[in-house]
Design a protein around this motif. Structure first.
Motif, PDB file in Angstrom:
ATOM      1  N   TYR A  33       0.830  -1.211   0.000  1.00  9.79           N
ATOM      2  CA  TYR A  33       0.000   0.000   0.000  1.00  9.79           C
ATOM      3  C   TYR A  33       0.865   1.262   0.000  1.00  9.79           C
ATOM      4  CZ  TYR A  33      -3.940  -3.063   1.162  1.00  9.79           C
ATOM      5  OH  TYR A  33      -4.892  -4.044   1.150  1.00  9.79           O
ATOM      6  N   ALA A  34       1.941   1.242   0.776  1.00  6.83           N
ATOM      7  CA  ALA A  34       2.826   2.408   0.849  1.00  6.83           C
ATOM      8  C   ALA A  34       3.510   2.657  -0.496  1.00  6.83           C
ATOM      9  CB  ALA A  34       3.875   2.212   1.942  1.00  6.83           C
ATOM     10  N   ILE A  35       3.935   1.593  -1.151  1.00 10.52           N
ATOM     11  CA  ILE A  35       4.577   1.724  -2.462  1.00 10.52           C
ATOM     12  C   ILE A  35       3.589   2.295  -3.475  1.00 10.52           C
ATOM     13  CG2 ILE A  35       5.523   0.409  -4.412  1.00 10.52           C
ATOM     14  CD1 ILE A  35       6.762  -1.490  -2.246  1.00 10.52           C
ATOM     15  N   THR A  36       2.373   1.767  -3.454  1.00 12.53           N
ATOM     16  CA  THR A  36       1.345   2.259  -4.369  1.00 12.53           C
ATOM     17  C   THR A  36       1.054   3.733  -4.119  1.00 12.53           C
ATOM     18  OG1 THR A  36       0.353   0.058  -4.476  1.00 12.53           O
ATOM     19  CG2 THR A  36      -1.015   1.893  -5.182  1.00 12.53           C
ATOM     20  N   ALA A  37       0.960   4.111  -2.859  1.00 16.40           N
ATOM     21  CA  ALA A  37       0.681   5.512  -2.523  1.00 16.40           C
ATOM     22  C   ALA A  37       1.809   6.427  -2.996  1.00 16.40           C
ATOM     23  CB  ALA A  37       0.477   5.660  -1.020  1.00 16.40           C
ATOM     24  N   LEU A  38       3.051   5.993  -2.822  1.00 16.77           N
ATOM     25  CA  LEU A  38       4.190   6.807  -3.275  1.00 16.77           C
ATOM     26  C   LEU A  38       4.224   6.925  -4.797  1.00 16.77           C
ATOM     27  CD1 LEU A  38       7.172   5.797  -0.968  1.00 16.77           C
ATOM     28  CD2 LEU A  38       6.105   8.036  -1.161  1.00 16.77           C
ATOM     29  N   GLN A  39       3.891   5.831  -5.476  1.00 16.89           N
ATOM     30  CA  GLN A  39       3.921   5.854  -6.934  1.00 16.89           C
ATOM     31  C   GLN A  39       2.818   6.738  -7.507  1.00 16.89           C
ATOM     32  OE1 GLN A  39       3.762   1.622  -7.695  1.00 16.89           O
ATOM     33  NE2 GLN A  39       5.964   1.498  -7.976  1.00 16.89           N
ATOM     34  N   ASP A  40       1.720   6.870  -6.794  1.00 16.52           N
ATOM     35  CA  ASP A  40       0.590   7.676  -7.267  1.00 16.52           C
ATOM     36  C   ASP A  40       0.825   9.180  -7.103  1.00 16.52           C
ATOM     37  OD1 ASP A  40      -0.723   5.397  -8.020  1.00 16.52           O
ATOM     38  OD2 ASP A  40      -2.028   5.322  -6.260  1.00 16.52           O
ATOM     39  N   ARG A  41       1.797   9.545  -6.297  1.00 12.60           N
ATOM     40  CA  ARG A  41       2.084  10.974  -6.089  1.00 12.60           C
ATOM     41  C   ARG A  41       2.761  11.565  -7.316  1.00 12.60           C
ATOM     42  NH1 ARG A  41       5.011  11.347  -0.393  1.00 12.60           N
ATOM     43  NH2 ARG A  41       6.128  12.876  -1.619  1.00 12.60           N
ATOM     44  N   GLN A  42       2.563  12.850  -7.501  1.00 13.73           N
ATOM     45  CA  GLN A  42       3.163  13.549  -8.639  1.00 13.73           C
ATOM     46  C   GLN A  42       4.688  13.495  -8.573  1.00 13.73           C
ATOM     47  OE1 GLN A  42       1.867  14.793 -11.260  1.00 13.73           O
ATOM     48  NE2 GLN A  42      -0.307  14.940 -10.811  1.00 13.73           N
ATOM     49  N   ALA A  43       5.234  13.857  -7.433  1.00 13.64           N
ATOM     50  CA  ALA A  43       6.683  13.881  -7.259  1.00 13.64           C
ATOM     51  C   ALA A  43       7.111  12.639  -6.467  1.00 13.64           C
ATOM     52  CB  ALA A  43       7.114  15.143  -6.524  1.00 13.64           C
TER      53      ALA A  43
END
Length: 72
Positions: free
Chosen positions: A29-39
């Protein structure tokens, strides 16, 4: 080792396995959340993926201990 002590050991391994699986899901979940961010922080994502892979290795090792090796 008597059967009661062996059962306790298996129960402990199963609990540890459940904890590791939850940590693995949390990292996903954390990886997915980071990948979804613009930066997206590429280095942080790589570190989390490496940590997730290490957890997967531990999970597989524990599953081998918990599941008896039956030769059919």
């Amino acid at each position: 080792m008597n059967s009661s002590a062996k059962m306790d050991q298996i129960e402990v391994l199963q609990i540890e396995l459940a904890v590791l699986r939850q940590e693995h899901r949390d990292l996903d979940y954390a990886i997915t959340a980071l990948q979804d961010r613009q930066a997206a922080d590429v280095l942080a994502i790589k570190r989390l993926k490496k940590q997730k892979l290490a957890l997967k290795d531990k999970i597989v090792a524990l599953e081998d201990k918990v599941t008896p090796d039956i030769i059919a």
